[in-house]
Write an enzyme that holds these catalytic residues in place. Structure first.
Site, PDB file in Angstrom:
ATOM      1  N   HIS A 279       9.744  32.945 -21.559  1.00 24.39           N
ATOM      2  CA  HIS A 279      11.204  32.924 -21.488  1.00 24.39           C
ATOM      3  C   HIS A 279      11.738  31.609 -20.937  1.00 24.39           C
ATOM      4  CE1 HIS A 279      10.916  37.120 -22.482  1.00 24.39           C
ATOM      5  NE2 HIS A 279      10.210  37.355 -21.409  1.00 24.39           N
TER       6      HIS A 279
ATOM      7  N   LYS B 102      12.376  27.437 -21.855  1.00 28.35           N
ATOM      8  CA  LYS B 102      12.492  26.572 -23.020  1.00 28.35           C
ATOM      9  C   LYS B 102      11.434  25.469 -23.026  1.00 28.35           C
ATOM     10  CE  LYS B 102      17.347  27.614 -22.684  1.00 28.35           C
ATOM     11  NZ  LYS B 102      18.596  27.214 -22.016  1.00 28.35           N
TER      12      LYS B 102
ATOM     13  N   GLU C  98      25.005  30.955 -23.188  1.00 30.51           N
ATOM     14  CA  GLU C  98      23.822  31.218 -23.999  1.00 30.51           C
ATOM     15  C   GLU C  98      24.016  32.493 -24.821  1.00 30.51           C
ATOM     16  OE1 GLU C  98      20.415  29.150 -21.219  1.00 30.51           O
ATOM     17  OE2 GLU C  98      20.406  31.320 -21.369  1.00 30.51           O
TER      18      GLU C  98
ATOM     19  N   ASN D 244      25.336  29.593 -17.862  1.00 26.87           N
ATOM     20  CA  ASN D 244      24.769  28.714 -16.843  1.00 26.87           C
ATOM     21  C   ASN D 244      25.880  27.811 -16.339  1.00 26.87           C
ATOM     22  OD1 ASN D 244      22.027  29.603 -16.929  1.00 26.87           O
ATOM     23  ND2 ASN D 244      21.939  28.681 -18.951  1.00 26.87           N
TER      24      ASN D 244
ATOM     25  N   ARG E 271      26.402  25.097 -14.703  1.00 25.15           N
ATOM     26  CA  ARG E 271      25.899  23.810 -14.220  1.00 25.15           C
ATOM     27  C   ARG E 271      25.519  22.963 -15.433  1.00 25.15           C
ATOM     28  NH1 ARG E 271      20.851  24.806 -15.999  1.00 25.15           N
ATOM     29  NH2 ARG E 271      20.067  26.921 -15.783  1.00 25.15           N
TER      30      ARG E 271
END
Lengths: 450, 69
Positions: free
Chosen positions: A235, A237, A275, A290, A292
């Site tokens: 999980h 990337k 996402e 996310n 940030r």
């Protein structure tokens, strides 16, 4: 604009922020643990402050130590990077209390998106599609079993406070859920301080596609297209690209507008990423936001020609966005490979001393690295030692450029995932754009066993 | 039978003790490195004879952690 920015991070992202600050004439402050006393980010910053011993819990995760460093050096702004304290609302609040500008969204937006259960609720209210799943927390195993039967196996068991793949597991039966529930709840409690769990329908082999957002403090927001990040292991990337291999302009627009709605729903400012997972039929579902800068932001920079860190600094300083949606470029194709210090076959961490580091060069080749020849990769931090980014006019040309760059990349002294990356990039299914989140399991691991 | 570390890292927990019976595939040590927990299993059934490490120790790949007889 700010006089002096403290970077509450380490490695390649600290160097990345220093680079833009320097170009803008802003002074920089690095913080470091004892394990990083000789690190590149410490040497490159104008000032550096020690914040504790090597373990992150005693150094990079210490809000008080970071704020004390800001006070000592009289920094007027703080960039959190990614990971570490970047999504801890306590840091954003401490900055506000100390009169230091936090280069990111307001604390309340971080907090609301930090709870995945709360985020699902907010997205549903904002009309953003979410993965079918539990209506809030599943309090105990009995409730989990009931919910799982309602939505149908396989289901994904997830921690509300989770991230980085920790506290989540795919379960395919009552028996598996019974085994997994308590263990993941315990892990979630120890990692994130909350054992709140929820369930989502597990979609088989979706694509992971995310939208880069940027909001100023004057109510304006844009989406800087998508990144596809389907190539993952555990999980996490491994390879990202922009735009998605799907190349569907209609889908891009629908996802971009859904992401903007998500950001507006929580009063978002600065850079953030929504996402989504996308199924084979082109339906997309909110996964998480996310709050940030992302690891993979360079592929967006390559295709838009923008400097995301510069834009973060400008909007944090109160400047309005210098362009609107129609002014966002999309040129060519960019691919990023994450270089991990890990065994390429077993995918286990491989700390040690880098004897030799030689990076590929050339037009359209970018290296964001946190190490050099002689650097010690310690077991204390994330295994990512650098990122290799290529940009070319087409996806095909970008893949060819990446294959060449990977062949030139030389790391000696530790094991890295370079052979795995080369194998993926050379795979006909990757080249055909048939990229789904089970790619590595499906095509790379199977091949090894056969 | 010597059970060795599959990666460099820190000993996070030792779920077994000297004299304890273990089965094949049972977790005998949990290592942590770079934010990842990796359980190390016994490759044989037997009795734990020696535990060479303590929680918090740093080990290198290939180090002998436990001996099972």
């Amino acid at each position: 604009m700010f006089r002096k920015v403290l970077i509450a991070n380490r490695g390649e992202i600290a160097r990345r922020v220093i680079r833009t600050c320097r170009a803008m004439g802003i002074a920089t402050v690095a913080v470091y643990s004892d394990a990083d006393a000789n690190a590149l980010h410490v040497r490159e910053a104008d000032e550096a402050v020690r914040i504790g011993p090597p373990p992150v819990a005693a150094s990079y995760l210490q809000v008080d130590a970071v704020m004390e460093a800001a006070r000592q050096t009289q920094a007027d702004a703080l960039h959190p990077g990614y990971g570490l304290l970047s999504e801890n609302p306590a840091l954003a609040e401490a900055c506000a209390d100390a009169g230091v500008t936090f280069i990111g969204p307001p604390a309340h937006a971080i907090r609301e998106m930090g709870s995945k259960i709360r985020a699902r609720q907010l997205m549903r209210e904002a009309g953003v599609p979410i993965v079918p799943g539990s209506d809030g927390e599943v309090a105990d195993l009995t409730a989990a079993l009931q919910t799982a039967r309602d939505i149908g196996y396989p289901v994904m068991l997830k921690a509300s406070g989770g991230g980085g793949g920790i506290g989540m597991q795919v379960v395919e039966s009552d028996a598996q859920l019974e085994k997994a529930f308590a263990a993941n709840q315990q892990r979630a409690k120890s990692y994130f301080g909350s054992g709140a769990m929820f369930l989502e329908k597990y979609l088989e082999a979706p694509r992971h596609i995310e939208i880069q957002l940027l909001f100023d403090t004057h109510g304006h927001g844009v989406y800087l297209w998508e990144r596809e990040c389907s190539i993952q292991r555990r999980h996490q990337k491994v390879i990202e690209e922009a735009p998605s291999a799907l190349g569907d302009a209609g889908l891009r627009k629908r996802m971009g507008e859904a992401a903007l709605a998500a950001g507006r729903a929580i009063g978002y400012t600065n850079a953030g990423t929504v996402e989504f997972i996308v199924d084979g039929a082109g339906h997309f579902y909110f996964l998480e936001m996310n709050t940030r800068l992302q690891v993979e932001h360079p592929v967006t920079e390559a295709v838009t020609g923008l400097d995301l860190v510069e834009l973060q600094l400008r909007v944090a300083a109160g400047e309005p966005l210098p362009f609107d949606q129609a002014g966002v470029a999309l040129n060519g194709h960019a691919i990023e490979c994450r270089i991990y210090a890990e065994d390429p076959v077993r995918m286990l961490p491989s700390p040690g001393t880098i004897q030799v580091l030689e990076l590929p060069t050339g037009e359209g080749v970018r290296n964001d690295v946190g190490v050099e020849s002689g650097s010690v990769v310690t077991p204390y931090y994330d295994p990512m030692i650098g990122k290799l980014i290529v940009h070319a006019p087409t996806r095909e040309a970008a893949i060819a450029k990446m294959a060449q760059a990977l062949a030139e990349y030389r790391v000696e002294g530790i094991k890295t995932n370079l052979p795995l990356l080369a194998q993926i990039v050379a795979h006909p299914q990757f080249q055909a754009g048939a990229t789904t989140t089970d790619f590595i399991r499906q095509y790379v691991q199977n091949r090894k066993e056969s | 039978m010597q059970i060795t570390a599959t990666m460099a890292g820190t000993v996070l927990s030792i779920p077994v003790a000297v004299g304890e019976a273990v089965s094949e595939g049972q977790d005998v040590i949990v290592l942590e490195s770079m934010k990842m927990e990796v359980p190390i299993q016994s490759e044989v059934a037997g009795t734990v004879r020696v535990v060479n490490v303590q929680v918090g120790d740093f080990v290198n790949e290939g180090d002998v952690l436990i001996e099972v007889e």
